[in-house]
Design an enzyme around this catalytic site. Structure first.
Site, PDB file in Angstrom:
ATOM      1  N   GLU A   1      -1.274  48.500 -14.569  1.00 31.94           N
ATOM      2  CA  GLU A   1      -1.384  49.585 -13.598  1.00 31.94           C
ATOM      3  C   GLU A   1      -0.050  50.100 -13.056  1.00 31.94           C
ATOM      4  O   GLU A   1       0.946  49.388 -13.053  1.00 31.94           O
ATOM      5  CB  GLU A   1      -2.204  49.098 -12.404  1.00 31.94           C
ATOM      6  CG  GLU A   1      -3.637  48.819 -12.771  1.00 31.94           C
ATOM      7  CD  GLU A   1      -4.340  48.051 -11.685  1.00 31.94           C
ATOM      8  OE1 GLU A   1      -5.411  48.497 -11.268  1.00 31.94           O
ATOM      9  OE2 GLU A   1      -3.821  47.024 -11.248  1.00 31.94           O
TER      10      GLU A   1
ATOM     11  N   CYS B   1       5.221  53.214  -8.064  1.00 31.54           N
ATOM     12  CA  CYS B   1       5.323  51.757  -8.176  1.00 31.54           C
ATOM     13  C   CYS B   1       5.015  51.392  -9.620  1.00 31.54           C
ATOM     14  O   CYS B   1       3.885  51.571 -10.084  1.00 31.54           O
ATOM     15  CB  CYS B   1       4.332  51.136  -7.185  1.00 31.54           C
ATOM     16  SG  CYS B   1       4.282  49.354  -7.233  1.00 31.54           S
TER      17      CYS B   1
ATOM     18  N   CYS C   1       2.219  38.118 -15.215  1.00 30.61           N
ATOM     19  CA  CYS C   1       3.482  37.570 -14.718  1.00 30.61           C
ATOM     20  C   CYS C   1       3.499  36.062 -14.917  1.00 30.61           C
ATOM     21  O   CYS C   1       2.472  35.404 -14.785  1.00 30.61           O
ATOM     22  CB  CYS C   1       3.636  37.904 -13.228  1.00 30.61           C
ATOM     23  SG  CYS C   1       5.239  37.398 -12.559  1.00 30.61           S
TER      24      CYS C   1
ATOM     25  N   CYS D   1       3.006  33.097  -8.322  1.00 28.46           N
ATOM     26  CA  CYS D   1       3.017  32.937  -6.860  1.00 28.46           C
ATOM     27  C   CYS D   1       1.592  32.707  -6.343  1.00 28.46           C
ATOM     28  O   CYS D   1       0.645  33.338  -6.812  1.00 28.46           O
ATOM     29  CB  CYS D   1       3.628  34.172  -6.208  1.00 28.46           C
ATOM     30  SG  CYS D   1       5.306  34.478  -6.764  1.00 28.46           S
TER      31      CYS D   1
ATOM     32  N   CYS E   1      -0.457  35.826  -5.021  1.00 23.93           N
ATOM     33  CA  CYS E   1      -0.423  37.092  -5.761  1.00 23.93           C
ATOM     34  C   CYS E   1      -1.593  37.240  -6.720  1.00 23.93           C
ATOM     35  O   CYS E   1      -1.926  36.335  -7.481  1.00 23.93           O
ATOM     36  CB  CYS E   1       0.903  37.195  -6.512  1.00 23.93           C
ATOM     37  SG  CYS E   1       0.997  38.646  -7.566  1.00 23.93           S
TER      38      CYS E   1
ATOM     39  N   CYS F   1       1.113  47.095  -3.713  1.00 24.81           N
ATOM     40  CA  CYS F   1       1.847  46.384  -4.748  1.00 24.81           C
ATOM     41  C   CYS F   1       1.526  44.900  -4.615  1.00 24.81           C
ATOM     42  O   CYS F   1       1.389  44.388  -3.524  1.00 24.81           O
ATOM     43  CB  CYS F   1       3.329  46.638  -4.590  1.00 24.81           C
ATOM     44  SG  CYS F   1       3.744  48.341  -4.910  1.00 24.81           S
TER      45      CYS F   1
HETATM   46  N1  SAH Z   1       7.548  40.232  -9.161  1.00 22.37           N
HETATM   47  C1  SAH Z   1       8.276  41.004  -8.236  1.00 22.37           C
HETATM   48  C2  SAH Z   1       7.782  42.419  -8.127  1.00 22.37           C
HETATM   49  C3  SAH Z   1       6.299  42.595  -8.111  1.00 22.37           C
HETATM   50  S1  SAH Z   1       5.434  41.906  -6.739  1.00 22.37           S
HETATM   51  C4  SAH Z   1       8.320  40.339  -6.861  1.00 22.37           C
HETATM   52  O1  SAH Z   1       7.586  39.373  -6.655  1.00 22.37           O
HETATM   53  O2  SAH Z   1       9.099  40.773  -6.033  1.00 22.37           O
HETATM   54  C5  SAH Z   1       5.724  43.176  -5.545  1.00 22.37           C
HETATM   55  C6  SAH Z   1       5.458  42.796  -4.091  1.00 22.37           C
HETATM   56  O3  SAH Z   1       4.067  42.607  -3.815  1.00 22.37           O
HETATM   57  C7  SAH Z   1       6.152  41.513  -3.691  1.00 22.37           C
HETATM   58  O4  SAH Z   1       6.941  41.683  -2.542  1.00 22.37           O
HETATM   59  C8  SAH Z   1       4.983  40.611  -3.427  1.00 22.37           C
HETATM   60  O5  SAH Z   1       5.302  39.653  -2.531  1.00 22.37           O
HETATM   61  C9  SAH Z   1       3.914  41.554  -2.912  1.00 22.37           C
HETATM   62  N2  SAH Z   1       2.585  40.928  -2.900  1.00 22.37           N
HETATM   63  C10 SAH Z   1       2.083  40.058  -3.789  1.00 22.37           C
HETATM   64  N3  SAH Z   1       0.854  39.652  -3.423  1.00 22.37           N
HETATM   65  C11 SAH Z   1       0.555  40.296  -2.272  1.00 22.37           C
HETATM   66  C12 SAH Z   1      -0.568  40.288  -1.392  1.00 22.37           C
HETATM   67  N4  SAH Z   1      -1.632  39.561  -1.656  1.00 22.37           N
HETATM   68  N5  SAH Z   1      -0.526  41.071  -0.292  1.00 22.37           N
HETATM   69  C13 SAH Z   1       0.555  41.845  -0.036  1.00 22.37           C
HETATM   70  N6  SAH Z   1       1.638  41.888  -0.835  1.00 22.37           N
HETATM   71  C14 SAH Z   1       1.657  41.115  -1.936  1.00 22.37           C
HETATM   72 FE1  SF4 Z   2       4.921  37.663 -10.277  1.00 22.80          FE
HETATM   73 FE2  SF4 Z   2       3.236  38.301  -8.325  1.00 22.80          FE
HETATM   74 FE3  SF4 Z   2       5.094  36.449  -7.899  1.00 22.80          FE
HETATM   75 FE4  SF4 Z   2       5.825  39.027  -8.147  1.00 22.80          FE
HETATM   76  S1  SF4 Z   2       4.567  38.154  -6.526  1.00 22.80           S
HETATM   77  S2  SF4 Z   2       6.758  37.226  -9.132  1.00 22.80           S
HETATM   78  S3  SF4 Z   2       4.292  39.734  -9.667  1.00 22.80           S
HETATM   79  S4  SF4 Z   2       3.403  36.286  -9.392  1.00 22.80           S
END
Ligand code: SAH
Ligand code: SF4
Length: 358
Positions: A86, A112, A119, A123, A126, A343
């Protein structure tokens, strides 16, 4: 057959005879958003035929667009090999007119983009991480996201667009392709989006931050910090074991920053996990001496997640604490929340869709 969006203008010029054809092709691709060689009217017929043999333009199909009440649009793309990912189209600001109807400020958009399908970082909070890792996106597939978002929304070439690599994937785990895409996206005579208006967000792979700095692309950097002590950060981002907070801060200190800009530290605020003033205090200390700004993001809960959304009151107190002590801190506006376009909210639901369509 090569993806034509993979190449900078200079690279295309080296491939074309005579070289000026490359500029014409660039104009069709990035100013007119043309996706077939036959429509490139000022090219000779034989060149069109060779181009068709050597290059392919369209590599992505739009299979779904969800539109939020606030105008944010989430695009689901399908790749030629049948995977989906996406991108999000966000209208940041409407046009501003004066009383005579003259334009004071034009609209502003943020795209975005995704850098990978899935990935590897995993995390805990995420949504993208849940689906695992499929593959890197090519430079061309990254560039095409910009072209398609502009084309589908009839954006004039000169409209102001910012790019954030905050969609699916960890951009520094696909650095070569992301760097090449940034070069193509910023190309004058093409999309012409300056690197200064492009932001790479990373979960903090310290040696790659260093490498990104050495590439000197002129892009902005955003660090997904989310926690101020290593035990908690490792729980949230397992990779913190290898690249802890101190190593990230050190890499950031060496990063070349545009003097007018700051490095952004993203801090995902999670209820009763990291939303206390003690954490704000530590954060302040940690960022001392850096050209930093903090972006507080309210955790967006998703199905099956163990974390909860914080209270706005607490997030405001957290932000106030930092601001009063001279650290620039903002709370991220949640655009497109009703279509989970925030995001980091990308994937899974759509992954199921894509499996059905395969
Ligand atoms: N992998 C990179 C870029 C993609 S994630 C990174 O982690 O920075 C982009 C953003 O979305 C990150 O700041 C991440 O912390 C945020 N994000 C991930 N899961 C989320 C959630 N459940 N609610 C709000 N933001 C979230
Ligand atoms: Fe990957 Fe999601 Fe962690 Fe960003 S926040 S590094 S997209 S697992």
């Amino acid at each position: 057959m090569q993806n034509i969006y993979n190449f900078t203008l200079k690279e295309l010029e080296e491939k074309m005879q005579p070289a000026f054809r490359a500029k014409q092709i660039y104009h069709w691709l990035y100013v007119k958003y043309t996706q077939d060689f036959d429509s490139m009217q000022n090219l000779p017929k034989d060149l069109k035929e060779t181009l068709k043999k050597d290059y392919k333009i369209q590599h992505l199909e739009i299979i779904k667009v969800e539109i939020s009440k606030d105008g944010t649009k989430k695009y689901l793309f399908k790749t030629l090999d049948g995977f989906s990912f996406e991108s999000v189209f966000i209208k940041m600001r409407d046009k501003k007119l004066d009383e005579n109807g003259n334009v004071l400020e034009g609209e502003r958009y943020t795209f975005c983009l995704s850098s990978q399908i899935g990935c590897k970082v995993g995390c805990a909070f995420c949504f993208t991480a849940k689906g695992g890792f499929v593959r890197d996106l090519s430079a061309g597939e990254i560039v095409e996201q910009v072209v398609r978002l502009k084309k589908d929304n009839d954006l004039l070439p000169e409209k102001r667009v910012n790019i954030v690599f905050m969609g699916m994937g960890e951009p520094l785990n696909n650095l070569d392709n992301v760097a090449q895409a940034i070069k193509v996206i910023s190309q004058l005579d093409g999309l012409s989006i300056s690197p200064r208006r492009q932001t790479i967000s990373t979960s903090g792979i310290a040696p790659r931050i260093k490498k990104l700095g050495e590439l000197n692309l002129g892009v902005q950097l955003a660090i997904s910090l989310h926690a101020v002590d290593n035990a908690l950060r490792t729980k949230l981002i397992p990779m913190n074991k290898a690249y802890n907070i101190e190593s990230i801060i050190e890499a950031v200190r060496e990063f070349p920053v545009d003097t007018r800009k700051k490095i952004m530290f993203e801090y995902l605020v999670i209820k009763d996990v990291n939303d206390d003033i003690k954490s704000a205090k530590t954060l302040l200390k940690l960022l001392n001496g850096l050209q930093a700004k903090v972006n507080l993001i309210l955790f967006n809960p998703h199905e099956g997640s163990e974390f909860k959304r914080p209270e706005m009151k607490k997030v405001k107190e957290f932000a106030d604490f930092l601001v009063k002590r001279g650290l620039l801190a903002t709370i991220r506006e949640s655009k497109g929340i009703d279509i989970s376009a925030a995001c980091g909210q990308l994937r899974e639901k759509e992954l199921k869709v894509s499996h059905e369509t395969l």
